[in-house]
Design a protein around this motif. Structure first.
Motif, PDB file in Angstrom:
ATOM      1  N   LEU A 241       0.828  -1.203   0.000  1.00  0.00           N
ATOM      2  CA  LEU A 241       0.000   0.000   0.000  1.00  0.00           C
ATOM      3  C   LEU A 241       0.863   1.253   0.000  1.00  0.00           C
ATOM      4  CD1 LEU A 241      -2.718   1.477   0.246  1.00  0.00           C
ATOM      5  CD2 LEU A 241      -2.525   1.211   2.739  1.00  0.00           C
ATOM      6  N   GLY A 242       1.850   1.313   0.887  1.00  0.00           N
ATOM      7  CA  GLY A 242       2.715   2.493   0.941  1.00  0.00           C
ATOM      8  C   GLY A 242       3.452   2.717  -0.362  1.00  0.00           C
ATOM      9  N   LEU A 243       3.971   1.636  -0.940  1.00  0.00           N
ATOM     10  CA  LEU A 243       4.668   1.757  -2.218  1.00  0.00           C
ATOM     11  C   LEU A 243       3.721   2.259  -3.301  1.00  0.00           C
ATOM     12  CD1 LEU A 243       7.200  -0.773  -3.691  1.00  0.00           C
ATOM     13  CD2 LEU A 243       5.357   0.118  -5.110  1.00  0.00           C
ATOM     14  N   GLY A 244       2.526   1.678  -3.370  1.00  0.00           N
ATOM     15  CA  GLY A 244       1.570   2.093  -4.389  1.00  0.00           C
ATOM     16  C   GLY A 244       1.168   3.550  -4.260  1.00  0.00           C
ATOM     17  N   GLU A 245       0.979   4.009  -3.018  1.00  0.00           N
ATOM     18  CA  GLU A 245       0.618   5.410  -2.806  1.00  0.00           C
ATOM     19  C   GLU A 245       1.722   6.342  -3.283  1.00  0.00           C
ATOM     20  OE1 GLU A 245      -2.408   5.192   1.025  1.00  0.00           O
ATOM     21  OE2 GLU A 245      -0.240   5.185   1.393  1.00  0.00           O
ATOM     22  N   ARG A 246       2.967   5.974  -2.989  1.00  0.00           N
ATOM     23  CA  ARG A 246       4.079   6.824  -3.433  1.00  0.00           C
ATOM     24  C   ARG A 246       4.194   6.832  -4.949  1.00  0.00           C
ATOM     25  NH1 ARG A 246       6.259  10.961  -4.272  1.00  0.00           N
ATOM     26  NH2 ARG A 246       8.527  11.151  -4.408  1.00  0.00           N
ATOM     27  N   VAL A 247       4.015   5.687  -5.588  1.00  0.00           N
ATOM     28  CA  VAL A 247       4.125   5.610  -7.046  1.00  0.00           C
ATOM     29  C   VAL A 247       3.011   6.410  -7.711  1.00  0.00           C
ATOM     30  CG1 VAL A 247       3.876   4.028  -9.004  1.00  0.00           C
ATOM     31  CG2 VAL A 247       5.420   3.464  -7.127  1.00  0.00           C
ATOM     32  N   LEU A 248       1.795   6.344  -7.181  1.00  0.00           N
ATOM     33  CA  LEU A 248       0.709   7.116  -7.779  1.00  0.00           C
ATOM     34  C   LEU A 248       0.952   8.612  -7.617  1.00  0.00           C
ATOM     35  CD1 LEU A 248      -1.951   6.828  -9.301  1.00  0.00           C
ATOM     36  CD2 LEU A 248      -3.146   6.940  -7.111  1.00  0.00           C
ATOM     37  N   ARG A 249       1.536   9.007  -6.493  1.00  0.00           N
ATOM     38  CA  ARG A 249       1.874  10.427  -6.304  1.00  0.00           C
ATOM     39  C   ARG A 249       2.945  10.848  -7.308  1.00  0.00           C
ATOM     40  NH1 ARG A 249       1.264  14.509  -2.783  1.00  0.00           N
ATOM     41  NH2 ARG A 249      -0.039  13.225  -1.435  1.00  0.00           N
ATOM     42  N   MET A 250       3.968  10.016  -7.502  1.00  0.00           N
ATOM     43  CA  MET A 250       5.000  10.315  -8.496  1.00  0.00           C
ATOM     44  C   MET A 250       4.380  10.478  -9.879  1.00  0.00           C
ATOM     45  SD  MET A 250       7.913   7.573  -7.297  1.00  0.00           S
ATOM     46  CE  MET A 250       8.901   7.800  -8.757  1.00  0.00           C
ATOM     47  N   THR A 251       3.420   9.616 -10.201  1.00  0.00           N
ATOM     48  CA  THR A 251       2.765   9.670 -11.499  1.00  0.00           C
ATOM     49  C   THR A 251       1.942  10.944 -11.646  1.00  0.00           C
ATOM     50  OG1 THR A 251       2.655   7.255 -11.492  1.00  0.00           O
ATOM     51  CG2 THR A 251       1.253   8.412 -13.071  1.00  0.00           C
ATOM     52  N   SER A 252       1.251  11.315 -10.575  1.00  0.00           N
ATOM     53  CA  SER A 252       0.462  12.553 -10.604  1.00  0.00           C
ATOM     54  C   SER A 252       1.351  13.767 -10.820  1.00  0.00           C
ATOM     55  CB  SER A 252      -0.316  12.689  -9.293  1.00  0.00           C
ATOM     56  OG  SER A 252      -0.972  13.933  -9.219  1.00  0.00           O
ATOM     57  N   GLU A 253       2.478  13.801 -10.109  1.00  0.00           N
ATOM     58  CA  GLU A 253       3.387  14.941 -10.253  1.00  0.00           C
ATOM     59  C   GLU A 253       3.975  15.000 -11.661  1.00  0.00           C
ATOM     60  OE1 GLU A 253       6.123  14.131  -7.129  1.00  0.00           O
ATOM     61  OE2 GLU A 253       4.813  14.927  -5.543  1.00  0.00           O
ATOM     62  N   TYR A 254       4.335  13.841 -12.203  1.00  0.00           N
ATOM     63  CA  TYR A 254       4.943  13.820 -13.533  1.00  0.00           C
ATOM     64  C   TYR A 254       3.941  14.223 -14.608  1.00  0.00           C
ATOM     65  CZ  TYR A 254       7.065  12.091 -17.816  1.00  0.00           C
ATOM     66  OH  TYR A 254       7.562  12.014 -19.089  1.00  0.00           O
ATOM     67  N   THR A 255       2.744  13.627 -14.587  1.00  0.00           N
ATOM     68  CA  THR A 255       1.766  13.942 -15.630  1.00  0.00           C
ATOM     69  C   THR A 255       1.229  15.360 -15.487  1.00  0.00           C
ATOM     70  OG1 THR A 255      -0.002  12.942 -14.293  1.00  0.00           O
ATOM     71  CG2 THR A 255       1.080  11.539 -15.936  1.00  0.00           C
ATOM     72  N   GLY A 256       1.324  15.942 -14.295  1.00  0.00           N
ATOM     73  CA  GLY A 256       0.910  17.330 -14.120  1.00  0.00           C
ATOM     74  C   GLY A 256       1.886  18.323 -14.723  1.00  0.00           C
ATOM     75  N   LYS A 257       3.147  17.876 -14.918  1.00  0.00           N
ATOM     76  CA  LYS A 257       4.170  18.763 -15.490  1.00  0.00           C
ATOM     77  C   LYS A 257       4.452  18.456 -16.965  1.00  0.00           C
ATOM     78  CE  LYS A 257       6.561  19.173 -11.027  1.00  0.00           C
ATOM     79  NZ  LYS A 257       7.804  18.850 -10.281  1.00  0.00           N
ATOM     80  N   ARG A 258       4.303  17.201 -17.348  1.00  0.00           N
ATOM     81  CA  ARG A 258       4.613  16.797 -18.721  1.00  0.00           C
ATOM     82  C   ARG A 258       3.529  17.310 -19.659  1.00  0.00           C
ATOM     83  NH1 ARG A 258       6.055  15.721 -23.262  1.00  0.00           N
ATOM     84  NH2 ARG A 258       6.812  13.696 -24.021  1.00  0.00           N
ATOM     85  N   GLU A 259       3.926  18.047 -20.695  1.00  0.00           N
ATOM     86  CA  GLU A 259       2.962  18.657 -21.606  1.00  0.00           C
ATOM     87  C   GLU A 259       3.016  18.028 -22.993  1.00  0.00           C
ATOM     88  OE1 GLU A 259       3.207  22.864 -21.789  1.00  0.00           O
ATOM     89  OE2 GLU A 259       2.614  23.170 -19.689  1.00  0.00           O
TER      90      GLU A 259
END
Length: 377
Positions: A241-259
């Motif tokens: 669970l902890g790993l998955g939460e961190r990975v989803l946050r990383m994905t959110s941050e990346y897709t929020g910046k990648r244009e």
């Protein structure tokens, strides 16, 4: 009903966040670039900080220098540990301590628990059987000779074995009972053979050849191994669970910046829908985890034994964490495979957790057996 965590449980989680705040997930060489182990030992400096924060003795009773907390508190701490890929045997050490405290004799408890709570003695558990597919309790035999036990057999993929002082080993007796033996790593008749996990960490094949242990070092209580196995499995779900939460946050941050086409890719419907599906996975993983941890902590009765809730949690954790990291890799594009970016390390760790203590299919089979034995009508 009150589903909030107690003040003590929340304090443990807060202390864990403080300890893990400065831990870098890429502190060791990448397993993708390393032929052997990424490190010879676990993170001893982090281990010392965990000891200073009293996080190694969470489950130990106050008379053994511990906080006297429960499986829920441990899972809250493990959840934080997984977010930074903490390289410490926190799960195995804590679970072994809890099993010794709950089921061990007074001599074994006094010999292990105070020192283990201070981090001076490191414990781990052999829980994967001879091949990783067969029950762990069938991989080693134990026979009684006067005031000693003789152990023979092989356990594979023992985590952190090279850094541990004592390995808790399930073994089967001629009477078809399971005992737990506290086996010193350096002991006559005990040998280790190096194995490397998908994460690049050193595992060990533990070989026991007529290893003789005093009777006081063997836990004979009925149900001790089953209880320990459930706690280990639930802790593995907390790590997922902890790993998955961190990975989803990383994905959110990346897709929020990648244009693309002048817009962040997070605004694209196809991207948002995939991320939303993975968020649902994480919430299901969380709900089933706390149900299993509560059953273990409280001992509350249910329609099914606690092992049923543990099986459901492991099914969701194994399948869910795999889907989360696969979606993360997809949404990161080629960047997810860059060895200078930590996502590939989380992917390797997720695969290890998915298969640890049995993949989802094995727990589906176990759950089916429980449902057949305990009709829900």
């Amino acid at each position: 009903m009150d589903f909030t965590f107690s003040e003590e449980q929340q304090a443990a989680a807060e202390a864990a966040r403080g300890v893990f705040a400065g831990v870098a997930p890429d502190a060791v060489p990448s397993p993708s670039l390393t032929a052997g182990a990424v490190a010879e030992d676990f993170d001893r400096a982090l281990w010392a900080r965990l000891s200073d924060a009293d996080l190694l003795s969470l489950l130990a009773a106050p008379e053994h220098g511990g906080a006297g907390l429960d499986a829920i508190a441990l899972c809250l701490v493990l959840r934080e540990a997984a977010k930074v890929l903490a390289r410490v045997p926190l799960l195995e050490h804590s679970a072994a301590m809890a099993a010794v405290q709950a089921h061990g004799g007074p001599e074994l408890r006094s010999a292990l628990l105070p020192a283990a709570g201070r981090g001076e003695v490191v414990l781990t558990v052999a829980a994967n059987g001879r091949t990783g597919h067969d029950p762990a309790e069938l991989a080693v035999t134990a026979r009684r000779e006067a005031d000693a036990w003789i152990l023979d057999g092989v356990q594979t993929a023992v985590p952190w074995a090279y850094g541990a002082d004592v390995v808790l080993v399930p073994a089967r007796t001629p009477a078809d009972l399971t005992v737990l033996a506290a086996v010193p790593r350096r002991h006559e008749g005990v040998a280790l053979a190096e194995q490397i996990s998908t994460t690049g960490e050193r595992l060990a094949e533990l070989r026991l050849d007529s290893a003789r242990l005093a009777a006081r070092d063997v836990v004979e209580a009925e149900g001790a191994w089953e209880w320990l196995r459930d706690l280990l499995t639930t802790g593995t779900c907390a790590l997922a669970l902890g790993l998955g939460e961190r990975v989803l946050r990383m994905t959110s941050e990346y897709t929020g910046k990648r244009e693309q086409f002048g817009f962040p890719v997070a605004t694209f419907q196809a991207v948002a829908m995939q991320a939303a599906d993975r968020f649902i996975d994480l919430r299901a993983m969380e709900a089933t985890l706390w149900q299993a941890a509560w059953r273990i902590a409280s001992g509350a009765p249910g329609t099914l034994p606690a092992s049923g809730d543990v099986a459901v949690a492991k099914i969701w954790a194994g399948e869910g964490v795999r889907r989360v990291v696969q979606t993360a890799q997809h949404l990161h594009g080629g960047f997810g495979a860059d060895v200078d970016y930590p996502l590939h390390r989380y992917h390797a760790s997720a695969k290890h957790l998915e298969l640890s203590l049995g993949p989802a299919a094995a727990h589906e089979e176990a759950l089916g057996d429980l449902l057949a034995a305990h009709p829900l009508a």
